[in-house]
Motif scaffolding. Structure first.
Motif, PDB file in Angstrom:
ATOM      1  N   GLN A  40       0.840  -1.197   0.000  1.00 47.01           N
ATOM      2  CA  GLN A  40       0.000   0.000   0.000  1.00 47.01           C
ATOM      3  C   GLN A  40       0.873   1.244   0.000  1.00 47.01           C
ATOM      4  O   GLN A  40       1.858   1.320   0.745  1.00 47.01           O
ATOM      5  CB  GLN A  40      -0.917   0.022   1.214  1.00 47.01           C
ATOM      6  N   GLU A  41       0.477   2.194  -0.822  1.00 46.45           N
ATOM      7  CA  GLU A  41       1.201   3.459  -0.919  1.00 46.45           C
ATOM      8  C   GLU A  41       0.460   4.514  -0.106  1.00 46.45           C
ATOM      9  O   GLU A  41      -0.746   4.701  -0.267  1.00 46.45           O
ATOM     10  CB  GLU A  41       1.286   3.874  -2.393  1.00 46.45           C
ATOM     11  N   ASN A  42       1.183   5.167   0.798  1.00 42.50           N
ATOM     12  CA  ASN A  42       0.637   6.265   1.581  1.00 42.50           C
ATOM     13  C   ASN A  42       1.377   7.543   1.189  1.00 42.50           C
ATOM     14  O   ASN A  42       2.250   7.517   0.328  1.00 42.50           O
ATOM     15  CB  ASN A  42       0.806   5.976   3.078  1.00 42.50           C
ATOM     16  N   GLU A  43       1.055   8.653   1.825  1.00 45.03           N
ATOM     17  CA  GLU A  43       1.684   9.918   1.456  1.00 45.03           C
ATOM     18  C   GLU A  43       3.188   9.919   1.654  1.00 45.03           C
ATOM     19  O   GLU A  43       3.928  10.423   0.816  1.00 45.03           O
ATOM     20  CB  GLU A  43       1.064  11.075   2.240  1.00 45.03           C
ATOM     21  N   GLN A  44       3.668   9.382   2.755  1.00 43.61           N
ATOM     22  CA  GLN A  44       5.084   9.471   3.072  1.00 43.61           C
ATOM     23  C   GLN A  44       5.824   8.134   3.064  1.00 43.61           C
ATOM     24  O   GLN A  44       7.039   8.100   3.172  1.00 43.61           O
ATOM     25  CB  GLN A  44       5.266  10.130   4.436  1.00 43.61           C
ATOM     26  N   TYR A  45       5.107   7.032   2.936  1.00 45.26           N
ATOM     27  CA  TYR A  45       5.762   5.731   2.999  1.00 45.26           C
ATOM     28  C   TYR A  45       4.980   4.681   2.213  1.00 45.26           C
ATOM     29  O   TYR A  45       3.834   4.884   1.835  1.00 45.26           O
ATOM     30  CB  TYR A  45       5.941   5.282   4.449  1.00 45.26           C
ATOM     31  N   VAL A  46       5.660   3.573   1.981  1.00 44.40           N
ATOM     32  CA  VAL A  46       5.033   2.408   1.360  1.00 44.40           C
ATOM     33  C   VAL A  46       5.011   1.306   2.410  1.00 44.40           C
ATOM     34  O   VAL A  46       6.008   1.045   3.083  1.00 44.40           O
ATOM     35  CB  VAL A  46       5.814   1.954   0.106  1.00 44.40           C
ATOM     36  N   SER A  47       3.871   0.679   2.564  1.00 43.52           N
ATOM     37  CA  SER A  47       3.681  -0.354   3.574  1.00 43.52           C
ATOM     38  C   SER A  47       3.574  -1.721   2.897  1.00 43.52           C
ATOM     39  O   SER A  47       2.794  -1.895   1.960  1.00 43.52           O
ATOM     40  CB  SER A  47       2.403  -0.041   4.352  1.00 43.52           C
ATOM     41  N   ILE A  48       4.375  -2.661   3.375  1.00 47.47           N
ATOM     42  CA  ILE A  48       4.352  -4.040   2.874  1.00 47.47           C
ATOM     43  C   ILE A  48       3.931  -4.907   4.048  1.00 47.47           C
ATOM     44  O   ILE A  48       4.657  -5.038   5.029  1.00 47.47           O
ATOM     45  CB  ILE A  48       5.744  -4.450   2.351  1.00 47.47           C
ATOM     46  N   ARG A  49       2.717  -5.466   3.955  1.00 43.60           N
ATOM     47  CA  ARG A  49       2.162  -6.228   5.085  1.00 43.60           C
ATOM     48  C   ARG A  49       1.526  -7.518   4.616  1.00 43.60           C
ATOM     49  O   ARG A  49       1.066  -7.622   3.495  1.00 43.60           O
ATOM     50  CB  ARG A  49       1.106  -5.400   5.809  1.00 43.60           C
ATOM     51  N   GLY A  50       1.493  -8.449   5.527  1.00 44.57           N
ATOM     52  CA  GLY A  50       0.862  -9.730   5.239  1.00 44.57           C
ATOM     53  C   GLY A  50       1.557 -10.824   6.008  1.00 44.57           C
ATOM     54  O   GLY A  50       1.930 -10.640   7.165  1.00 44.57           O
ATOM     55  N   ASP A  97       5.647  -7.094   8.238  1.00 45.33           N
ATOM     56  CA  ASP A  97       5.235  -5.693   8.371  1.00 45.33           C
ATOM     57  C   ASP A  97       6.462  -4.814   8.134  1.00 45.33           C
ATOM     58  O   ASP A  97       7.299  -4.644   9.015  1.00 45.33           O
ATOM     59  CB  ASP A  97       4.646  -5.435   9.758  1.00 45.33           C
ATOM     60  N   ILE A  98       6.584  -4.304   6.913  1.00 38.47           N
ATOM     61  CA  ILE A  98       7.740  -3.513   6.505  1.00 38.47           C
ATOM     62  C   ILE A  98       7.255  -2.152   6.033  1.00 38.47           C
ATOM     63  O   ILE A  98       6.300  -2.063   5.259  1.00 38.47           O
ATOM     64  CB  ILE A  98       8.510  -4.214   5.364  1.00 38.47           C
ATOM     65  N   THR A  99       7.912  -1.094   6.490  1.00 37.67           N
ATOM     66  CA  THR A  99       7.595   0.266   6.054  1.00 37.67           C
ATOM     67  C   THR A  99       8.835   0.871   5.421  1.00 37.67           C
ATOM     68  O   THR A  99       9.915   0.838   6.011  1.00 37.67           O
ATOM     69  CB  THR A  99       7.140   1.125   7.249  1.00 37.67           C
ATOM     70  N   ILE A 100       8.679   1.409   4.208  1.00 35.06           N
ATOM     71  CA  ILE A 100       9.783   2.010   3.473  1.00 35.06           C
ATOM     72  C   ILE A 100       9.413   3.456   3.161  1.00 35.06           C
ATOM     73  O   ILE A 100       8.315   3.711   2.655  1.00 35.06           O
ATOM     74  CB  ILE A 100      10.063   1.244   2.164  1.00 35.06           C
ATOM     75  N   PRO A 101      10.299   4.421   3.430  1.00 35.63           N
ATOM     76  CA  PRO A 101      10.010   5.814   3.071  1.00 35.63           C
ATOM     77  C   PRO A 101       9.748   5.923   1.565  1.00 35.63           C
ATOM     78  O   PRO A 101      10.441   5.303   0.753  1.00 35.63           O
ATOM     79  CB  PRO A 101      11.286   6.567   3.462  1.00 35.63           C
ATOM     80  N   LYS A 102       8.757   6.713   1.204  1.00 36.42           N
ATOM     81  CA  LYS A 102       8.334   6.825  -0.190  1.00 36.42           C
ATOM     82  C   LYS A 102       9.443   7.383  -1.080  1.00 36.42           C
ATOM     83  O   LYS A 102       9.541   7.012  -2.249  1.00 36.42           O
ATOM     84  CB  LYS A 102       7.082   7.689  -0.285  1.00 36.42           C
TER      85      LYS A 102
END
Length: 126
Positions: A40-50, A97-102
């Protein structure tokens, strides 16, 4: 992103999972580890979950072990179902659950999730 411009993030997962008494593995028939991931793409980061889903089939020991020591700190396989006489199917999920800065990603379409390989060891109970 061009082929020569690709970067890669690698993660290593080292976990132990156990089967409940009476569900122990006699012989492994099949095993696989597959990603079940959403990006999922958010304003400031991309979230990789599952989750990474460990599934397989095995035959069960005929005699139940008489060892009553069940350690509560152990992680047990999420589910075991008997499919046909003597063949069982198991499922265990490892959360991701990984979060990467956009600003580190040009496009979410460049993100690819792969399981390159995995090793496993079955320890015999005494």
């Amino acid at each position: 992103m061009s082929q020569g411009n690709q970067s890669c993030l690698r993660f290593s997962l080292e976990e132990s999972v156990w089967f409940q008494r009476g569900q122990e593995v006699a012989e492994l028939v099949s095993i696989s580890l597959d990603p079940n991931i959403t990006i999922q793409e958010n304003e400031q980061y991309v979230s990789i979950r599952g989750s990474l889903e460990l599934t397989g089939e095995y035959t069960c020991h005929e005699q139940q072990q008489e060892n009553d020591e069940q350690l509560s700190a152990l992680k047990y396989v999420h589910s075991v179902m008997e499919r046909e006489e003597g063949v069982y199917e198991f499922l265990h999920r490892f959360p991701v659950d990984i979060t990467i800065p956009k600003n580190r990603i040009e496009s979410i379409y460049d993100i690819d999730i792969q399981v390159e390989g995995f090793d496993y060891v079955f320890r015999k109970t005494v």
